[in-house]
Write a protein that holds these residues in place. Structure first.
Motif, PDB file in Angstrom:
ATOM      1  N   UNK A   5      -4.483  53.604  54.523  1.00  0.00           N
ATOM      2  CA  UNK A   5      -3.485  52.819  54.099  1.00  0.00           C
ATOM      3  C   UNK A   5      -3.221  53.240  52.541  1.00  0.00           C
ATOM      4  N   UNK A   6      -1.998  53.026  52.202  1.00  0.00           N
ATOM      5  CA  UNK A   6      -1.695  53.633  50.586  1.00  0.00           C
ATOM      6  C   UNK A   6      -2.279  52.958  49.741  1.00  0.00           C
ATOM      7  N   UNK A   7      -2.682  53.315  48.727  1.00  0.00           N
ATOM      8  CA  UNK A   7      -3.437  52.350  47.481  1.00  0.00           C
ATOM      9  C   UNK A   7      -2.273  52.277  46.360  1.00  0.00           C
ATOM     10  N   UNK A   8      -1.819  51.118  46.248  1.00  0.00           N
ATOM     11  CA  UNK A   8      -0.753  51.177  45.355  1.00  0.00           C
ATOM     12  C   UNK A   8      -1.377  50.130  44.000  1.00  0.00           C
ATOM     13  N   UNK A   9      -0.904  50.785  42.856  1.00  0.00           N
ATOM     14  CA  UNK A   9      -1.536  49.680  41.556  1.00  0.00           C
ATOM     15  C   UNK A   9      -0.256  49.912  40.645  1.00  0.00           C
ATOM     16  N   UNK A  10       0.149  49.036  40.208  1.00  0.00           N
ATOM     17  CA  UNK A  10       1.036  48.635  39.116  1.00  0.00           C
ATOM     18  C   UNK A  10       0.589  48.278  37.661  1.00  0.00           C
ATOM     19  N   UNK A  11       0.680  48.899  36.623  1.00  0.00           N
ATOM     20  CA  UNK A  11       0.336  48.751  35.379  1.00  0.00           C
ATOM     21  C   UNK A  11       1.671  48.175  34.913  1.00  0.00           C
ATOM     22  N   UNK A  12       1.330  46.963  34.294  1.00  0.00           N
ATOM     23  CA  UNK A  12       2.759  46.058  34.162  1.00  0.00           C
ATOM     24  C   UNK A  12       2.645  45.070  32.743  1.00  0.00           C
ATOM     25  N   UNK A  13       3.539  44.614  32.482  1.00  0.00           N
ATOM     26  CA  UNK A  13       3.387  43.625  31.327  1.00  0.00           C
ATOM     27  C   UNK A  13       4.473  42.579  31.664  1.00  0.00           C
ATOM     28  N   UNK A  14       3.995  41.281  32.109  1.00  0.00           N
ATOM     29  CA  UNK A  14       4.757  40.315  32.462  1.00  0.00           C
ATOM     30  C   UNK A  14       6.417  40.034  31.865  1.00  0.00           C
ATOM     31  N   UNK A  15       6.608  40.267  30.705  1.00  0.00           N
ATOM     32  CA  UNK A  15       7.841  39.941  30.341  1.00  0.00           C
ATOM     33  C   UNK A  15       8.842  41.193  30.247  1.00  0.00           C
ATOM     34  N   UNK A  48       0.647  45.564  46.730  1.00  0.00           N
ATOM     35  CA  UNK A  48       0.147  46.250  45.554  1.00  0.00           C
ATOM     36  C   UNK A  48      -0.656  45.714  44.917  1.00  0.00           C
ATOM     37  N   UNK A  49      -1.609  46.310  43.918  1.00  0.00           N
ATOM     38  CA  UNK A  49      -2.447  45.385  42.935  1.00  0.00           C
ATOM     39  C   UNK A  49      -1.674  45.568  41.478  1.00  0.00           C
ATOM     40  N   UNK A  50      -1.273  44.378  41.097  1.00  0.00           N
ATOM     41  CA  UNK A  50      -0.797  44.301  39.754  1.00  0.00           C
ATOM     42  C   UNK A  50      -1.934  44.211  38.629  1.00  0.00           C
ATOM     43  N   UNK A  51      -1.808  45.091  37.360  1.00  0.00           N
ATOM     44  CA  UNK A  51      -2.831  45.118  36.474  1.00  0.00           C
ATOM     45  C   UNK A  51      -2.020  44.852  35.173  1.00  0.00           C
ATOM     46  N   UNK A  52      -2.003  43.750  34.483  1.00  0.00           N
ATOM     47  CA  UNK A  52      -1.403  43.429  33.283  1.00  0.00           C
ATOM     48  C   UNK A  52      -1.936  44.314  32.092  1.00  0.00           C
ATOM     49  N   UNK A  53      -1.342  44.879  31.421  1.00  0.00           N
ATOM     50  CA  UNK A  53      -1.797  45.455  30.313  1.00  0.00           C
ATOM     51  C   UNK A  53      -1.574  44.929  28.654  1.00  0.00           C
ATOM     52  N   UNK A  54      -2.227  44.829  27.911  1.00  0.00           N
ATOM     53  CA  UNK A  54      -1.968  44.592  26.616  1.00  0.00           C
ATOM     54  C   UNK A  54      -1.620  45.350  25.799  1.00  0.00           C
ATOM     55  N   UNK A  55      -0.177  45.245  25.363  1.00  0.00           N
ATOM     56  CA  UNK A  55       0.563  46.436  24.723  1.00  0.00           C
ATOM     57  C   UNK A  55       0.011  46.712  23.190  1.00  0.00           C
ATOM     58  N   UNK A  56      -0.706  45.616  22.667  1.00  0.00           N
ATOM     59  CA  UNK A  56      -1.241  45.812  21.442  1.00  0.00           C
ATOM     60  C   UNK A  56      -2.780  46.441  21.316  1.00  0.00           C
ATOM     61  N   UNK A  57      -3.168  46.351  22.637  1.00  0.00           N
ATOM     62  CA  UNK A  57      -4.602  46.987  22.704  1.00  0.00           C
ATOM     63  C   UNK A  57      -4.652  47.904  24.039  1.00  0.00           C
ATOM     64  N   UNK A  58      -3.950  48.879  24.267  1.00  0.00           N
ATOM     65  CA  UNK A  58      -3.649  49.412  25.466  1.00  0.00           C
ATOM     66  C   UNK A  58      -4.923  49.898  26.067  1.00  0.00           C
ATOM     67  N   UNK A  59      -4.992  49.592  27.639  1.00  0.00           N
ATOM     68  CA  UNK A  59      -6.158  50.014  28.376  1.00  0.00           C
ATOM     69  C   UNK A  59      -6.429  51.653  28.361  1.00  0.00           C
ATOM     70  N   UNK A  60      -7.698  51.770  28.723  1.00  0.00           N
ATOM     71  CA  UNK A  60      -8.021  53.360  29.053  1.00  0.00           C
ATOM     72  C   UNK A  60      -7.181  53.631  30.114  1.00  0.00           C
ATOM     73  N   UNK A  61      -6.903  52.852  31.056  1.00  0.00           N
ATOM     74  CA  UNK A  61      -6.392  53.423  32.286  1.00  0.00           C
ATOM     75  C   UNK A  61      -4.851  53.686  31.976  1.00  0.00           C
ATOM     76  N   UNK A  62      -4.224  52.705  31.039  1.00  0.00           N
ATOM     77  CA  UNK A  62      -2.812  53.290  30.751  1.00  0.00           C
ATOM     78  C   UNK A  62      -2.709  54.530  30.007  1.00  0.00           C
ATOM     79  N   UNK A  63      -3.410  54.695  29.075  1.00  0.00           N
ATOM     80  CA  UNK A  63      -3.606  55.897  28.201  1.00  0.00           C
ATOM     81  C   UNK A  63      -3.774  57.260  29.080  1.00  0.00           C
TER      82      UNK A  63
END
Length: 219
Positions: A2-12, A30-45
């Motif tokens: 199966x495809x593994x789909x993850x979305x790095x997101x911010x609700x607004x 898919x799996x949704x992962x909220x990111x804190x835009x003022x303290x960006x996650x290592x995964x996002x970077x």
């Protein structure tokens, strides 16, 4: 496998919403992962080291960045249902032109409507309404921007609708008065489950923006 789909997101984020709508249109889990835009996650970077912004779609461990590129990627990979772009090359080019127009033109003045006060805000309001009147002329009497089918341009633009209460409140105007066809189109889009479930409540976004304006000393 199966495809593994993850979305790095911010609700607004209207850009994150675009990807949510496209995934919903295709029925992709898919799996949704909220990111804190003022303290960006290592995964996002790690996944978006160039722009360091959401949204990022991670498909089987590989990142795809920038919302419109992600939406087109989704359409190409999961091409067995709900096409988001026309098959005709000219109509595809036309859709990409208007989606790019939305990307290039709408966000700047829209953000200024709530992020600043005074004369610059008034100028932004004028620009914002002129851009939407241009879009309204392109829409014409069609149900959707591409004609009878909901597609790329609709996805690019409809997510700003969740911010309309913010824009109208701080900009002191009424979108239905200014651009009635756009509002009718937006309500038509909101009847789609993929859109209605992907866009946050307008008042919730307004409350978030109000908090941000207080932090910036605008209230």
């Amino acid at each position: 496998m199966a495809d593994e789909v993850v979305l790095l997101d911010f609700w607004p984020s209207m850009f994150g919403m675009r990807v949510r709508v496209a995934l919903a249109e295709k029925g992709i889990k898919y799996e949704s992962k909220e990111d804190d835009l003022w303290n960006k996650s290592d995964l996002l970077l790690k996944m978006n080291p160039v722009h360091k912004k959401i949204p990022v779609l991670i498909h089987n461990g590989k990142p795809v960045c920038e919302s419109l590129i992600i939406v087109q990627y989704i359409d190409e990979v999961w091409n067995d249902k709900s096409p988001l772009l026309p098959s005709d090359p000219y109509h595809r080019a036309h859709a990409k032109f208007w989606a790019d127009f939305v990307d290039q033109k709408v966000y700047g003045p829209a953000r200024k409507l709530w992020a600043i006060n005074g004369e610059e805000q008034e100028a932004a309001k004028k620009d914002f309404l002129e851009i939407y009147k241009t879009l309204e002329r392109e829409l014409g009497d069609k149900p959707y921007f591409g004609g009878e089918k909901f597609g790329l341009v609709d996805i690019a633009l409809i997510t700003f609708y969740s911010w309309f209460y913010v824009y109208e409140t701080f900009g002191k105007f009424n979108m239905e008065t200014e651009c009635p066809k756009i509002i009718a189109w937006a309500k038509r889009c909101m009847q789609k489950e993929s859109v209605a479930k992907s866009l946050p409540d307008q008042k919730k976004i307004y409350e978030s923006v109000l908090d941000l304006r207080k932090i910036r000393g605008l209230e």
